[in-house]
Scaffold this motif. Structure first.
Motif, PDB file in Angstrom:
ATOM      1  N   UNK A  41     -30.929 109.235  32.293  1.00 51.28           N
ATOM      2  CA  UNK A  41     -31.972 109.688  31.540  1.00 51.28           C
ATOM      3  C   UNK A  41     -32.077 109.269  30.193  1.00 51.28           C
ATOM      4  N   UNK A  42     -31.465 107.958  29.888  1.00 51.61           N
ATOM      5  CA  UNK A  42     -31.294 107.422  28.817  1.00 51.61           C
ATOM      6  C   UNK A  42     -32.584 106.171  28.802  1.00 51.61           C
ATOM      7  N   UNK A  43     -33.072 106.017  27.380  1.00 52.41           N
ATOM      8  CA  UNK A  43     -34.016 105.088  27.065  1.00 52.41           C
ATOM      9  C   UNK A  43     -33.780 104.455  25.762  1.00 52.41           C
ATOM     10  N   UNK A  44     -34.298 103.238  25.786  1.00 53.47           N
ATOM     11  CA  UNK A  44     -34.114 102.501  24.487  1.00 53.47           C
ATOM     12  C   UNK A  44     -35.542 102.502  24.007  1.00 53.47           C
ATOM     13  N   UNK A  45     -35.280 102.419  22.428  1.00 53.31           N
ATOM     14  CA  UNK A  45     -36.512 101.991  21.589  1.00 53.31           C
ATOM     15  C   UNK A  45     -37.366 101.131  22.156  1.00 53.31           C
ATOM     16  N   UNK A  46     -38.955 101.026  22.047  1.00 49.42           N
ATOM     17  CA  UNK A  46     -39.471  99.874  22.222  1.00 49.42           C
ATOM     18  C   UNK A  46     -39.034  98.756  21.652  1.00 49.42           C
ATOM     19  N   UNK A  47     -38.761  97.288  22.168  1.00 47.32           N
ATOM     20  CA  UNK A  47     -38.445  96.301  21.615  1.00 47.32           C
ATOM     21  C   UNK A  47     -37.006  96.066  21.416  1.00 47.32           C
ATOM     22  N   UNK A  48     -36.232  97.084  21.921  1.00 50.15           N
ATOM     23  CA  UNK A  48     -34.812  96.961  21.783  1.00 50.15           C
ATOM     24  C   UNK A  48     -34.155  96.456  23.200  1.00 50.15           C
TER      25      UNK A  48
ATOM     26  N   UNK B 272     -27.103 116.651  25.557  1.00 55.08           N
ATOM     27  CA  UNK B 272     -27.239 115.985  26.946  1.00 55.08           C
ATOM     28  C   UNK B 272     -27.930 114.635  26.569  1.00 55.08           C
ATOM     29  N   UNK B 273     -27.064 113.658  27.199  1.00 55.40           N
ATOM     30  CA  UNK B 273     -27.383 112.146  26.869  1.00 55.40           C
ATOM     31  C   UNK B 273     -26.877 111.521  25.377  1.00 55.40           C
ATOM     32  N   UNK B 274     -26.245 112.350  24.825  1.00 52.46           N
ATOM     33  CA  UNK B 274     -25.676 111.623  23.482  1.00 52.46           C
ATOM     34  C   UNK B 274     -24.318 112.431  23.036  1.00 52.46           C
ATOM     35  N   UNK B 275     -23.414 111.638  22.658  1.00 46.47           N
ATOM     36  CA  UNK B 275     -22.468 112.294  21.753  1.00 46.47           C
ATOM     37  C   UNK B 275     -22.240 111.558  20.433  1.00 46.47           C
ATOM     38  N   UNK B 276     -22.236 112.239  19.445  1.00 42.19           N
ATOM     39  CA  UNK B 276     -22.035 111.751  18.038  1.00 42.19           C
ATOM     40  C   UNK B 276     -20.425 111.949  17.404  1.00 42.19           C
ATOM     41  N   UNK B 277     -20.010 111.017  16.993  1.00 45.59           N
ATOM     42  CA  UNK B 277     -18.642 111.029  16.373  1.00 45.59           C
ATOM     43  C   UNK B 277     -18.360 110.285  15.099  1.00 45.59           C
TER      44      UNK B 277
ATOM     45  N   UNK C 237     -10.358  96.109   9.590  1.00 44.82           N
ATOM     46  CA  UNK C 237     -11.057  97.043   8.966  1.00 44.82           C
ATOM     47  C   UNK C 237     -10.291  97.427   7.480  1.00 44.82           C
ATOM     48  N   UNK C 238     -11.192  97.605   6.569  1.00 43.17           N
ATOM     49  CA  UNK C 238     -10.797  97.968   5.324  1.00 43.17           C
ATOM     50  C   UNK C 238     -10.193  99.672   5.495  1.00 43.17           C
ATOM     51  N   UNK C 239      -8.869  99.659   5.106  1.00 40.45           N
ATOM     52  CA  UNK C 239      -8.634 101.058   5.180  1.00 40.45           C
ATOM     53  C   UNK C 239      -9.476 102.232   4.437  1.00 40.45           C
ATOM     54  N   UNK C 240      -9.942 103.347   4.955  1.00 33.80           N
ATOM     55  CA  UNK C 240     -10.691 104.100   4.322  1.00 33.80           C
ATOM     56  C   UNK C 240     -11.849 104.015   4.933  1.00 33.80           C
ATOM     57  N   UNK C 241     -12.056 102.906   6.104  1.00 26.41           N
ATOM     58  CA  UNK C 241     -13.721 102.811   6.605  1.00 26.41           C
ATOM     59  C   UNK C 241     -14.255 103.954   7.427  1.00 26.41           C
ATOM     60  N   UNK C 242     -15.223 104.386   7.102  1.00 28.16           N
ATOM     61  CA  UNK C 242     -15.868 105.654   7.896  1.00 28.16           C
ATOM     62  C   UNK C 242     -16.885 105.205   8.580  1.00 28.16           C
ATOM     63  N   UNK C 243     -16.976 105.418   9.923  1.00 28.89           N
ATOM     64  CA  UNK C 243     -18.124 105.192  10.936  1.00 28.89           C
ATOM     65  C   UNK C 243     -18.897 106.273  11.167  1.00 28.89           C
ATOM     66  N   UNK C 244     -19.938 106.216  11.546  1.00 25.60           N
ATOM     67  CA  UNK C 244     -20.773 107.068  12.396  1.00 25.60           C
ATOM     68  C   UNK C 244     -21.052 106.409  13.866  1.00 25.60           C
ATOM     69  N   UNK C 245     -20.691 106.863  14.853  1.00 27.64           N
ATOM     70  CA  UNK C 245     -21.089 106.574  16.125  1.00 27.64           C
ATOM     71  C   UNK C 245     -21.876 107.394  17.133  1.00 27.64           C
ATOM     72  N   UNK C 246     -22.825 106.764  17.767  1.00 31.21           N
ATOM     73  CA  UNK C 246     -23.671 107.631  18.812  1.00 31.21           C
ATOM     74  C   UNK C 246     -23.662 106.970  20.091  1.00 31.21           C
ATOM     75  N   UNK C 247     -23.113 107.541  21.034  1.00 33.89           N
ATOM     76  CA  UNK C 247     -22.862 107.228  22.405  1.00 33.89           C
ATOM     77  C   UNK C 247     -23.939 107.624  23.222  1.00 33.89           C
ATOM     78  N   UNK C 248     -24.646 106.934  23.748  1.00 39.98           N
ATOM     79  CA  UNK C 248     -26.002 107.496  24.621  1.00 39.98           C
ATOM     80  C   UNK C 248     -25.498 107.379  26.129  1.00 39.98           C
TER      81      UNK C 248
ATOM     82  N   UNK D 115     -18.033  99.086  27.153  1.00 41.53           N
ATOM     83  CA  UNK D 115     -18.307 100.345  27.742  1.00 41.53           C
ATOM     84  C   UNK D 115     -19.762 100.454  28.725  1.00 41.53           C
ATOM     85  N   UNK D 116     -19.541 101.373  29.523  1.00 46.46           N
ATOM     86  CA  UNK D 116     -20.701 101.566  30.537  1.00 46.46           C
ATOM     87  C   UNK D 116     -22.211 102.201  29.856  1.00 46.46           C
ATOM     88  N   UNK D 117     -21.949 102.403  28.345  1.00 44.15           N
ATOM     89  CA  UNK D 117     -23.126 103.095  27.826  1.00 44.15           C
ATOM     90  C   UNK D 117     -23.441 102.419  26.553  1.00 44.15           C
ATOM     91  N   UNK D 118     -24.591 102.714  26.059  1.00 47.47           N
ATOM     92  CA  UNK D 118     -25.070 102.017  24.749  1.00 47.47           C
ATOM     93  C   UNK D 118     -24.328 102.749  23.618  1.00 47.47           C
TER      94      UNK D 118
END
Length: 117
Positions: free
Chosen positions: A110-117, A30-35, A93-104, A50-53
């Motif tokens: 119900x999404x919130x941001x860290x203080x100062x962000x 709820x509130x996040x997808x990780x890919x 991108x350099x071929x073979x680049x691996x990313x971790x993405x978190x879609x909020x 995108x409509x989300x952080x």
């Protein structure tokens, strides 16, 4: 009784396609997808607004992006927060680049941001 912990394994950058990108959902909460994103050579820039952080981290490889008009170079260990509505493009991108993405969750869901962000 609590549910058992979930476990998985990220694919190595070597598993990236020769061209384009492959997006693999790892976890939906709820509130996040990780890919994981595996990038090969890009035939042309990929643009997004995108409509989300979205928080992304480069695990392996390198990428060049255009974020809200500024060109950025990212390499393994770098992370970036892309606020909702921020235009961004993956230019190269350099071929073979691996990313971790978190879609909020979209703001107001119900999404919130860290203080100062």
């Amino acid at each position: 009784m609590a549910p058992p912990p979930l476990r998985g394994r990220l694919e190595p950058g070597a598993a990236a396609p020769a061209e384009g990108e492959r997006f693999t959902p790892l976890l939906e909460l709820p509130g996040a997808t990780i890919e994981q994103i595996l990038s090969g050579a890009l035939a042309e820039p990929a643009s997004f607004e995108q409509a989300h952080d979205e928080w992304v981290a480069v695990l392996e490889g390198r990428a060049r992006m255009l974020v809200d008009g500024a060109e950025l170079e990212l390499e393994a260990g770098d992370w970036l927060l892309l606020p909702a509505g921020c235009p961004h493009s993956v230019l190269e991108t350099q071929p073979g680049t691996s990313w971790l993405a978190v879609h909020l969750a979209e703001r107001g869901e119900g999404a919130s941001r860290a203080p100062g962000v």
